[in-house]
Design an enzyme around this catalytic site. Structure first.
Site, PDB file in Angstrom:
ATOM      1  N   GLY A   1       0.814  -1.218   0.000  1.00 22.56           N
ATOM      2  CA  GLY A   1       0.000   0.000   0.000  1.00 22.56           C
ATOM      3  C   GLY A   1       0.842   1.261   0.000  1.00 22.56           C
ATOM      4  CG  ASP A   2       5.136   3.110   1.653  1.00 22.29           C
ATOM      5  OD1 ASP A   2       4.841   4.282   1.966  1.00 22.29           O
ATOM      6  OD2 ASP A   2       6.282   2.768   1.309  1.00 22.29           O
ATOM      7  CB  SER A   3       4.814   0.421  -3.273  1.00 21.25           C
ATOM      8  OG  SER A   3       5.925   0.013  -2.515  1.00 21.25           O
TER       9      SER A   3
END
Length: 148
Positions: A36-38
């Site tokens: 999700g961060d990416s």
């Protein structure tokens, strides 16, 4: 057309890299937050680059204002009201996960809320619910519009 383009990318990824179908519910909240961060970083970089050619340092500064935990935390405060029961459960799992790395220059509360946000995005991405994922990001960004 939109669905066929995303379907083509997804199909190509599966074919070229021999990716397997996985049960998203089996992933840990920190694994969901990792992807999700990416995804959020890619969304924000795409939006910033879309504003026009700029020096890379300026692009980085514009992007980093939105990908930091405090901004994600502010977005998540608003988004919680919009989540389905299932999405809220994923968010809470991410928020409550025990992270190995401490919050850097962020409050623990913001860091945890941001981890929940990233877990939710990772979950929606892996479930291929891209329209819902982008809709939540758009709502979150609109909620902090003054910061843009």
């Amino acid at each position: 057309m939109e669905e066929s383009v995303t379907w083509q990318f997804d199909s190509l990824m599966e074919e070229m890299f021999e990716m397997r179908e996985a049960d998203v519910k089996e992933y840990s909240p920190l694994t969901l937050a990792y992807i999700g961060d990416s995804i959020f970083d890619l969304i924000m970089k795409s939006l910033v680059v879309n504003e026009g050619n700029q020096p890379v340092q300026k692009l980085h500064l514009r992007t980093s204002r939105f990908v930091q935990a405090s901004a994600q935390s502010r977005m998540m405060r608003v988004l919680q009201e919009e989540l389905t029961e299932e999405e809220h459960a994923v968010y809470k799992r991410g928020r409550n996960a025990k992270s190995v790395s401490p919050a850097k220059n962020q409050s623990v509360t913001d860091y945890r809320r941001a981890t929940g946000f990233e877990a939710l995005l990772g979950y929606l991405y892996l479930k291929k619910e891209w329209k819902r994922m982008l809709s939540l990001v758009k709502m979150g960004l609109e909620s902090i519009e003054d910061d843009r």
